[in-house]
Design an enzyme around this catalytic site. Structure first.
Site, mmCIF file in Angstrom:
data_model
loop_
_atom_site.group_PDB
_atom_site.id
_atom_site.type_symbol
_atom_site.label_atom_id
_atom_site.label_comp_id
_atom_site.label_asym_id
_atom_site.label_seq_id
_atom_site.Cartn_x
_atom_site.Cartn_y
_atom_site.Cartn_z
ATOM 1 N N ARG A 77 -10.067 -3.158 7.828
ATOM 2 C CA ARG A 77 -10.335 -4.566 8.159
ATOM 3 C C ARG A 77 -9.529 -5.060 9.368
ATOM 4 O O ARG A 77 -9.708 -6.195 9.798
ATOM 5 C CB ARG A 77 -10.038 -5.472 6.970
ATOM 6 C CG ARG A 77 -11.079 -5.383 5.885
ATOM 7 C CD ARG A 77 -11.195 -6.660 5.087
ATOM 8 N NE ARG A 77 -9.976 -6.987 4.344
ATOM 9 C CZ ARG A 77 -9.949 -7.872 3.352
ATOM 10 N NH1 ARG A 77 -11.059 -8.508 3.003
ATOM 11 N NH2 ARG A 77 -8.836 -8.123 2.708
ATOM 12 N N LYS A 78 -8.665 -4.238 9.920
ATOM 13 C CA LYS A 78 -7.828 -4.678 11.037
ATOM 14 C C LYS A 78 -8.127 -3.848 12.293
ATOM 15 O O LYS A 78 -7.241 -3.293 12.931
ATOM 16 C CB LYS A 78 -6.348 -4.573 10.648
ATOM 17 C CG LYS A 78 -5.924 -5.637 9.635
ATOM 18 C CD LYS A 78 -5.976 -7.017 10.254
ATOM 19 C CE LYS A 78 -5.610 -8.114 9.272
ATOM 20 N NZ LYS A 78 -6.696 -8.429 8.329
ATOM 21 N N GLU A 130 -16.227 9.711 -0.088
ATOM 22 C CA GLU A 130 -16.762 11.058 -0.158
ATOM 23 C C GLU A 130 -15.753 12.052 0.425
ATOM 24 O O GLU A 130 -15.121 11.770 1.447
ATOM 25 C CB GLU A 130 -18.073 11.150 0.633
ATOM 26 C CG GLU A 130 -19.154 10.185 0.165
ATOM 27 C CD GLU A 130 -18.941 8.761 0.657
ATOM 28 O OE1 GLU A 130 -19.045 7.839 -0.187
ATOM 29 O OE2 GLU A 130 -18.641 8.595 1.848
ATOM 30 N N GLU A 147 -12.168 5.092 1.210
ATOM 31 C CA GLU A 147 -11.931 3.659 1.249
ATOM 32 C C GLU A 147 -10.986 3.287 0.110
ATOM 33 O O GLU A 147 -11.099 3.821 -0.997
ATOM 34 C CB GLU A 147 -13.246 2.891 1.078
ATOM 35 C CG GLU A 147 -14.343 3.311 2.032
ATOM 36 C CD GLU A 147 -14.075 2.933 3.476
ATOM 37 O OE1 GLU A 147 -13.204 2.067 3.702
ATOM 38 O OE2 GLU A 147 -14.732 3.488 4.367
ATOM 39 N N ASP A 159 -16.352 7.752 14.984
ATOM 40 C CA ASP A 159 -15.704 6.447 14.956
ATOM 41 C C ASP A 159 -14.226 6.586 15.310
ATOM 42 O O ASP A 159 -13.671 5.750 16.031
ATOM 43 C CB ASP A 159 -15.790 5.825 13.552
ATOM 44 C CG ASP A 159 -17.097 5.096 13.315
ATOM 45 O OD1 ASP A 159 -17.831 4.864 14.290
ATOM 46 O OD2 ASP A 159 -17.380 4.769 12.157
ATOM 47 N N ASP A 167 -2.832 -11.172 -1.738
ATOM 48 C CA ASP A 167 -4.170 -11.113 -1.154
ATOM 49 C C ASP A 167 -4.678 -9.681 -1.281
ATOM 50 O O ASP A 167 -3.926 -8.733 -1.026
ATOM 51 C CB ASP A 167 -4.109 -11.529 0.316
ATOM 52 C CG ASP A 167 -5.478 -11.741 0.934
ATOM 53 O OD1 ASP A 167 -6.475 -11.776 0.199
ATOM 54 O OD2 ASP A 167 -5.538 -11.880 2.176
ATOM 55 N N ALA A 168 -5.929 -9.512 -1.646
ATOM 56 C CA ALA A 168 -6.501 -8.167 -1.750
ATOM 57 C C ALA A 168 -6.588 -7.529 -0.369
ATOM 58 O O ALA A 168 -6.772 -8.213 0.639
ATOM 59 C CB ALA A 168 -7.889 -8.220 -2.392
ATOM 60 N N PHE A 181 7.555 -17.734 1.741
ATOM 61 C CA PHE A 181 6.613 -16.610 1.741
ATOM 62 C C PHE A 181 7.223 -15.505 0.871
ATOM 63 O O PHE A 181 7.729 -14.513 1.375
ATOM 64 C CB PHE A 181 6.363 -16.140 3.171
ATOM 65 C CG PHE A 181 5.347 -15.024 3.319
ATOM 66 C CD1 PHE A 181 4.534 -14.620 2.268
ATOM 67 C CD2 PHE A 181 5.205 -14.388 4.541
ATOM 68 C CE1 PHE A 181 3.612 -13.598 2.422
ATOM 69 C CE2 PHE A 181 4.279 -13.357 4.716
ATOM 70 C CZ PHE A 181 3.483 -12.962 3.656
ATOM 71 N N LYS A 206 -10.837 8.386 7.657
ATOM 72 C CA LYS A 206 -11.948 9.189 8.165
ATOM 73 C C LYS A 206 -11.426 10.455 8.830
ATOM 74 O O LYS A 206 -10.552 10.394 9.700
ATOM 75 C CB LYS A 206 -12.763 8.389 9.182
ATOM 76 C CG LYS A 206 -13.437 7.162 8.594
ATOM 77 C CD LYS A 206 -14.189 6.376 9.666
ATOM 78 C CE LYS A 206 -14.856 5.148 9.078
ATOM 79 N NZ LYS A 206 -15.543 4.344 10.117
ATOM 80 N N ASP A 262 -4.131 -5.118 3.899
ATOM 81 C CA ASP A 262 -5.104 -4.230 4.535
ATOM 82 C C ASP A 262 -4.445 -2.965 5.063
ATOM 83 O O ASP A 262 -5.042 -1.888 5.059
ATOM 84 C CB ASP A 262 -5.824 -4.952 5.683
ATOM 85 C CG ASP A 262 -6.687 -6.093 5.190
ATOM 86 O OD1 ASP A 262 -7.199 -6.008 4.050
ATOM 87 O OD2 ASP A 262 -6.854 -7.078 5.940
ATOM 88 N N LYS A 263 -3.201 -3.093 5.516
ATOM 89 C CA LYS A 263 -2.496 -1.915 6.033
ATOM 90 C C LYS A 263 -2.003 -1.004 4.906
ATOM 91 O O LYS A 263 -1.892 0.212 5.086
ATOM 92 C CB LYS A 263 -1.340 -2.364 6.923
ATOM 93 C CG LYS A 263 -1.800 -2.781 8.295
ATOM 94 C CD LYS A 263 -2.312 -1.583 9.049
ATOM 95 C CE LYS A 263 -3.425 -1.928 9.986
ATOM 96 N NZ LYS A 263 -4.145 -0.754 10.474
ATOM 97 N N LYS A 278 3.320 -10.677 9.590
ATOM 98 C CA LYS A 278 2.333 -10.804 10.656
ATOM 99 C C LYS A 278 3.038 -11.353 11.893
ATOM 100 O O LYS A 278 4.026 -12.093 11.787
ATOM 101 C CB LYS A 278 1.194 -11.752 10.266
ATOM 102 C CG LYS A 278 0.414 -11.336 9.038
ATOM 103 C CD LYS A 278 -0.674 -12.339 8.673
ATOM 104 C CE LYS A 278 -1.847 -12.239 9.609
ATOM 105 N NZ LYS A 278 -2.992 -13.078 9.141
ATOM 106 N N HIS A 285 1.268 -5.378 5.002
ATOM 107 C CA HIS A 285 0.103 -6.251 4.892
ATOM 108 C C HIS A 285 -0.914 -5.576 3.979
ATOM 109 O O HIS A 285 -1.094 -4.356 4.030
ATOM 110 C CB HIS A 285 -0.496 -6.490 6.287
ATOM 111 C CG HIS A 285 -1.640 -7.452 6.293
ATOM 112 N ND1 HIS A 285 -2.919 -7.081 5.931
ATOM 113 C CD2 HIS A 285 -1.701 -8.769 6.621
ATOM 114 C CE1 HIS A 285 -3.720 -8.117 6.043
ATOM 115 N NE2 HIS A 285 -3.007 -9.158 6.456
ATOM 116 N N LYS A 323 -15.711 12.414 12.162
ATOM 117 C CA LYS A 323 -16.298 11.087 12.315
ATOM 118 C C LYS A 323 -15.934 10.560 13.704
ATOM 119 O O LYS A 323 -14.768 10.284 13.997
ATOM 120 C CB LYS A 323 -15.774 10.120 11.260
ATOM 121 C CG LYS A 323 -16.443 10.237 9.889
ATOM 122 C CD LYS A 323 -16.086 11.475 9.158
ATOM 123 C CE LYS A 323 -16.556 11.425 7.697
ATOM 124 N NZ LYS A 323 -16.297 12.705 7.009
#
Length: 394
Positions: free
Chosen positions: A249-250, A59, A46, A276, A243-244, A235, A270, A20-21, A171, A18, A274
């Site tokens: 995002r997931k 960074e 990123e 997060d 798709d970008a 597909f 990260k 995003d992955k 998906k 995918h 961090k």
């Protein structure tokens, strides 16, 4: 998600291909490259992926020699996922890096010194969750959604009859029926999988149906009219060409599929200073040990931090009415005592300053089986059970 009553609940997953992955995978590849060279490196990477283009930004603080290897490493990650298509190819993609040095304003609040412990890299809230719904103490809908795509990936990579002609982007979505708060069966499944142009949809449906049968408990397969495979039809164009994709995002796919709260912070790219990332791992670790110790059937833990402050501002425990003679407030105090929840304490306890993150970038960060050889997914261990029991009996 409530722990009683009759209801339907749905979670989704996405494959390593995918868009995003793909971005998450590359960001974690960058992170592992720096941690391999220097366990104290700082990384916030990123990634953007689109048609035959990859852009790295963010960074870093670490050995300069690592930066020269990043484009080749990103290309190798794309190759490993399986992309060598006209619109997105590991060979032809234009990969650019705009990574730069970490802000000194952030570093001064995070780094430790002789008179000050290391502080959190940012403010924020992090959640951990565990439930008895599966043997891995994960919510069942996300657990099976992940497993379906993992099995499809395994078939695709092996080139066997259940994977021949499938491509990396996919998906899944699984809806379970709950009776008195417990999952009893599947009411619908949706799987969309990228494929080669010459494949029939009937054949793809057969391949997916058989793969799903390998994953779900006996008798859980949904009716045929609620089993959707490539609902829109063909597909072929997929992945970053279709798709970008962007890192982070997931976040619900990465955690509990919507069955538990999420603090909002993403993980991939990260380094473990961090919170997060590291504190979300710690919260899952603590919640899983609470349930594994048979103190409750469900456990949600929230941790909160302030930038530059080493200790958590709060430790909140919610057993959702399933606790066994356990005071939640006391349990929060005990958890804070038996594990050092400072950023450095978490990293040390879970051994996070190592290049272990590439494998986390797809199919969920939680509910995974630790690999003893790689010593990864340490936050899935249940080695705090006896300490918890002893502390509660004091």
């Amino acid at each position: 998600m409530r722990n009683n009553g009759d209801f339907l609940f749905t979670s989704e997953s996405v494959s390593e291909g995918h868009p995003d992955k793909v971005a998450d995978r590359i960001s974690d590849t960058v992170l592992d490259a720096y941690l391999e060279a220097d366990p104290e490196a700082r990384v916030a990477c990123e990634t953007l992926v689109t048609t035959n283009r990859v852009i790295l930004a963010g960074e870093v603080r670490g050995p300069e020699a690592v930066e020269k290897t990043l484009i080749d490493r990103a290309r190798a990650a794309i190759k490993d996922i399986g992309y060598d298509q006209e619109g997105f190819s590991w060979k032809k993609a234009d990969i650019q890096s705009f990574l730069h040095a970490q802000s000194v304003d952030i570093a001064v609040g995070v780094d430790s010194s002789s008179d000050k412990d290391e502080g959190a890299g940012d403010q924020g809230i992090m959640f951990g969750f565990a439930t008895r719904e599966t043997e891995h103490l994960m919510p069942a809908p996300i657990f099976y959604a992940h497993n379906i795509l993992e099995r499809l990936r395994d078939h695709r990579r092996s080139g066997n009859e259940l994977g021949k002609g499938l491509l990396p982007d996919a998906k899944s979505q699984v809806t379970l029926r709950y009776v008195d708060g417990k999952p009893v069966g599947v009411t619908s499944i949706v799987v969309s999988t990228q494929h080669e142009a010459n494949m029939s949809q009937d054949r793809i449906r057969e391949m997916v149906r058989e793969t799903v049968g390998e994953v779900l408990p006996e008798g859980w397969t949904c009716p045929e009219d609620s089993f959707y495979v490539n609902p829109t039809g063909i597909f072929v164009i997929g992945g970053p060409d279709g798709d970008a994709g962007l890192t982070g995002r997931k976040i619900i796919v990465d955690t509990y599929g919507g069955a538990a709260p999420h603090g909002g912070g993403a993980f991939s790219g990260k380094d473990p200073t961090k919170v997060d990332r590291s504190a979300a791992y710690a919260a899952r670790y603590l919640a899983k040990n609470v349930v594994a110790a048979d103190l409750a059937d469900r456990c949600t833990i929230q941790l909160s931090y302030a930038i530059g402050v080493s200790r958590p501002l709060s430790v909140y425990v919610d057993l959702d009415g399933t606790g066994r003679d356990v005071n939640e407030e006391r349990l929060g105090v005990i958890l804070n005592e038996i594990m050092d929840l400072s950023p450095r304490g978490i990293r040390k306890h879970l051994r996070l300053n190592r290049p272990i993150y590439t494998k986390t970038s797809s199919y969920g960060h939680f509910g995974r089986v630790p690999d003893t050889a790689l010593d990864n997914f340490t936050w899935e261990n249940t080695d705090l059970v006896e300490s918890l029991k002893s502390a509660l009996n004091r």
